[in-house]
Scaffold this active site. Structure first.
Site, PDB file in Angstrom:
ATOM      1  N   LEU A  21       0.815  -1.214   0.000  1.00 51.84           N
ATOM      2  CA  LEU A  21       0.000   0.000   0.000  1.00 51.84           C
ATOM      3  C   LEU A  21       0.848   1.264   0.000  1.00 51.84           C
ATOM      4  O   LEU A  21       0.523   2.231  -0.684  1.00 51.84           O
ATOM      5  CB  LEU A  21      -0.933   0.007   1.215  1.00 51.84           C
ATOM      6  CG  LEU A  21      -1.989  -1.104   1.263  1.00 51.84           C
ATOM      7  CD1 LEU A  21      -2.826  -0.972   2.517  1.00 51.84           C
ATOM      8  CD2 LEU A  21      -2.886  -1.063   0.030  1.00 51.84           C
ATOM      9  N   GLY A  24       7.545   4.267   2.880  1.00 51.52           N
ATOM     10  CA  GLY A  24       8.155   5.516   3.277  1.00 51.52           C
ATOM     11  C   GLY A  24       9.584   5.310   3.732  1.00 51.52           C
ATOM     12  O   GLY A  24      10.205   4.260   3.523  1.00 51.52           O
ATOM     13  N   LYS A  45       2.494  -3.665   9.005  1.00 48.19           N
ATOM     14  CA  LYS A  45       3.492  -2.615   8.879  1.00 48.19           C
ATOM     15  C   LYS A  45       4.869  -3.184   9.199  1.00 48.19           C
ATOM     16  O   LYS A  45       5.066  -3.803  10.244  1.00 48.19           O
ATOM     17  CB  LYS A  45       3.172  -1.455   9.825  1.00 48.19           C
ATOM     18  CG  LYS A  45       1.935  -0.691   9.424  1.00 48.19           C
ATOM     19  CD  LYS A  45       1.757   0.542  10.283  1.00 48.19           C
ATOM     20  CE  LYS A  45       0.547   1.351   9.830  1.00 48.19           C
ATOM     21  NZ  LYS A  45       0.368   2.570  10.631  1.00 48.19           N
ATOM     22  N   ASP A 145       1.234  12.694  13.283  1.00 50.25           N
ATOM     23  CA  ASP A 145       1.157  12.712  11.814  1.00 50.25           C
ATOM     24  C   ASP A 145      -0.286  12.869  11.343  1.00 50.25           C
ATOM     25  O   ASP A 145      -0.739  12.166  10.436  1.00 50.25           O
ATOM     26  CB  ASP A 145       1.756  11.421  11.254  1.00 50.25           C
ATOM     27  CG  ASP A 145       2.183  11.569   9.794  1.00 50.25           C
ATOM     28  OD1 ASP A 145       2.124  12.700   9.275  1.00 50.25           O
ATOM     29  OD2 ASP A 145       2.578  10.569   9.183  1.00 50.25           O
TER      30      ASP A 145
END
Length: 554
Positions: A21, A24, A45, A145
């Site tokens: 997906l 970073g 993740k 964030d």
């Protein structure tokens, strides 16, 4: 740094990687299917760290600490943390998958038709998220964030969900700089983070409130933060693009203050500030223009002390007598009002009766027979049918793995409130053939990984054949027809590599001159029938008749 995990890999003999997906600087995000939970979709993740001599033990400790922090967040508007694990010296976190659209995607759709989010919509979004921030801040957790990309509006009637906590980024930074005493900034969306977080990496509850306010003005104006922030004056110039309620603008501007001490200290303070303007909006009652008389006891007389140099006492105004203070006068006035009211009422009734007698109502003669009325029936109002609540279909996601050339058949049952989706990885150029048994009342649709039709003839059909345009995940969606309550189906799927025949050259004959062939005349053959035996010719003697055999003697 290790390469991303390929699509189709299986982690922990449980999680099948569907797609990547996002990737970073500090983490990667994968969409996976949990094979131990009926192929339910989930988010994995991967935390990216720089390997070192003693990084393994430190990673273990920090990873455990951060996983415990995520586990403490128990809120319906935050994806539920499932587990942590390690594999091939990689660190992974698993959490719930929230189907829906981010506010960044929703804003892009609005801008496509020349619109943005309205003030009531943005105000409602802030009120939805403030309790979430208050919950995590009370546990010492800072999101770090907040932006339109990290706010998801789920499918169905559910409030927005806050995703992508930056805890993983802090974990990676601590692994990269274990001996640093100064925090290092870990920010993805620089335009949404306050100055203290960008410059020193420090984050507080009012840092999240600052990012929430930036998100609000971006949704209101449709502009990016760089277009709204004046870096020379350190101020936000967003009100020139949109007009909002002055009290709402005052709350937003305080959340956006460059000085942390001048912002709201907590999410609770923002909630109170947003409620105060509404409570102050008390409707002003209409003031009657008629003169009224207040009937009450007169106020107590106020005595004024008399100074020694005054020759006469001063009588206050409140002690002056009025005609209303006399009980007899007040009774006489009341009696007069009652008498006048009675006389006026009698005159009004007499006037109405006189006019009604002088002007009788003329009823025209009836020219048609009167119907016989047995009794008047009061019509019964028909009940208004209540709208049938719409039931959202349940989407069941399943997985297919085919290596071309290969064919598989899936037999199962589907109900009226279900949609079954089979996810199939395929490569560009492969030939996909899908069919479902006719008469089952089920139609199939072929979608790509973005839930879009791959071509126009692939929607609600019973058979499909086509060449896959790109490499990725394809979805075979089965939908029952409205009149079908439940049905068994047999789905046939074939994935193969098409064989393209190689054209062969056909030799071309060179025309040559033909040599005429002379025809040789042949003698005509007398007619002869082989089936009829020849007739013997008797010998009668003669010169030219020589017998070949001696005739039998008599």
């Amino acid at each position: 740094m290790q390469a991303p995990i390929t699509v189709g890999s299986i982690l922990q003999n449980r999680y099948w990687i569907v797609e990547t997906l996002a990737e970073g600087e500090f983490d990667r995000t994968y969409l996976a299917e949990d094979q131990r939970r009926f192929n339910e979709l989930c988010i994995i993740k991967e935390l990216i760290s720089v390997p070192g001599s003693d990084a393994g033990e430190k990673a273990q400790a920090v990873f455990q600490e951060e996983a415990e922090i995520l586990y403490q967040i128990n809120h319906p508007q935050v994806p539920e943390f499932r587990e942590r694990f390690q594999e091939d010296q990689r660190l992974f976190l698993v959490e719930d998958y929230i189907p829906g659209q981010s506010y960044r995607t929703l804003l892009s759709q609005r801008l496509g038709v020349g619109e943005t989010f309205t003030e009531p919509e943005v105000l409602q979004l802030i009120r939805w998220l403030l309790p979430v921030l208050d919950h995590i801040h009370s546990q010492g957790i800072i999101h770090r964030d907040i932006s339109p990309d990290n706010i998801i509006l789920p499918d169905g009637d559910r409030p927005p969900v806050l995703i992508n906590f930056a805890i993983g980024k802090e974990l990676t930074t601590r692994l990269q700089f274990p001996d640093s005493t100064t925090p290092v900034a870990t920010v993805n969306n620089l335009g949404f983070a306050p100055s203290e977080q960008i410059e020193s990496g420090l984050a507080y509850p009012h840092s999240d409130l600052y990012a929430l306010a930036v998100t609000a003005i971006v949704l209101l104006t449709g502009k990016e933060p760089s277009d709204l922030f004046n870096s020379s004056q350190l101020s936000w110039n967003w009100q020139q693009w949109v007009k909002v309620n002055p009290q709402f603008a005052q709350v937003i501007n305080r959340m956006l203050n460059h000085l942390p001490g001048d912002r709201f200290a907590s999410a609770t303070d923002v909630m109170k500030a947003l409620e105060t303007p509404e409570k102050r909006r008390i409707p002003t009652p209409e003031v009657s223009q008629l003169q009224t008389i207040a009937i009450s006891h007169p106020p107590e007389p106020v005595t004024t002390p008399v100074s020694s140099d005054q020759s006469e006492p001063v009588i206050p105004l409140s002690q002056s007598r009025s005609i209303l203070d006399n009980p007899l006068a007040l009774g006489a006035i009341s009696a007069a009002v009652i008498i006048l009211t009675g006389v006026g009422s009698w005159i009004l009734v007499s006037f109405i009766r006189t006019n009604s007698i002088e002007s009788p109502q003329v009823i025209p003669p009836q020219t048609f027979p009167s119907p016989i009325v047995t009794g008047e029936e009061t019509p019964t109002p028909e009940p208004t049918p209540e709208p049938t609540p719409t039931v959202e279909p349940v989407i069941l996601s399943k997985r297919l793995n085919l290596n071309p050339p290969e064919t598989t058949t899936v037999e199962d049952t589907i109900t009226e409130n279900q949609i079954v989706q089979y996810r199939l990885p395929g490569e560009a150029g492969e030939k996909l053939t899908v069919s479902i048994e006719p008469g089952s009342g089920i139609l199939l649709t072929i979608l790509d990984e973005n839930q879009q039709l791959i071509e126009t003839n692939a929607e609600e059909v019973i058979t499909y054949t086509g060449i896959l345009p790109v490499t990725g995940i394809y979805i075979i969606q089965l939908t029952p027809q409205p009149e079908i309550a439940a049905s068994e189906y047999s789905l046939n799927v074939t994935l193969e590599i098409p064989v393209i025949p190689t054209p062969t050259e056909t030799p071309t004959e060179t025309p040559t001159e033909e040599t005429p062939v002379e025809e040789t005349p042949t003698e005509e053959t007398p007619f002869f029938n082989p089936t009829v035996p020849p007739i013997p010719v008797p010998d009668f003697g003669g010169e030219n008749n020589t017998p070949t055999e001696e005739p039998p003697r008599l």
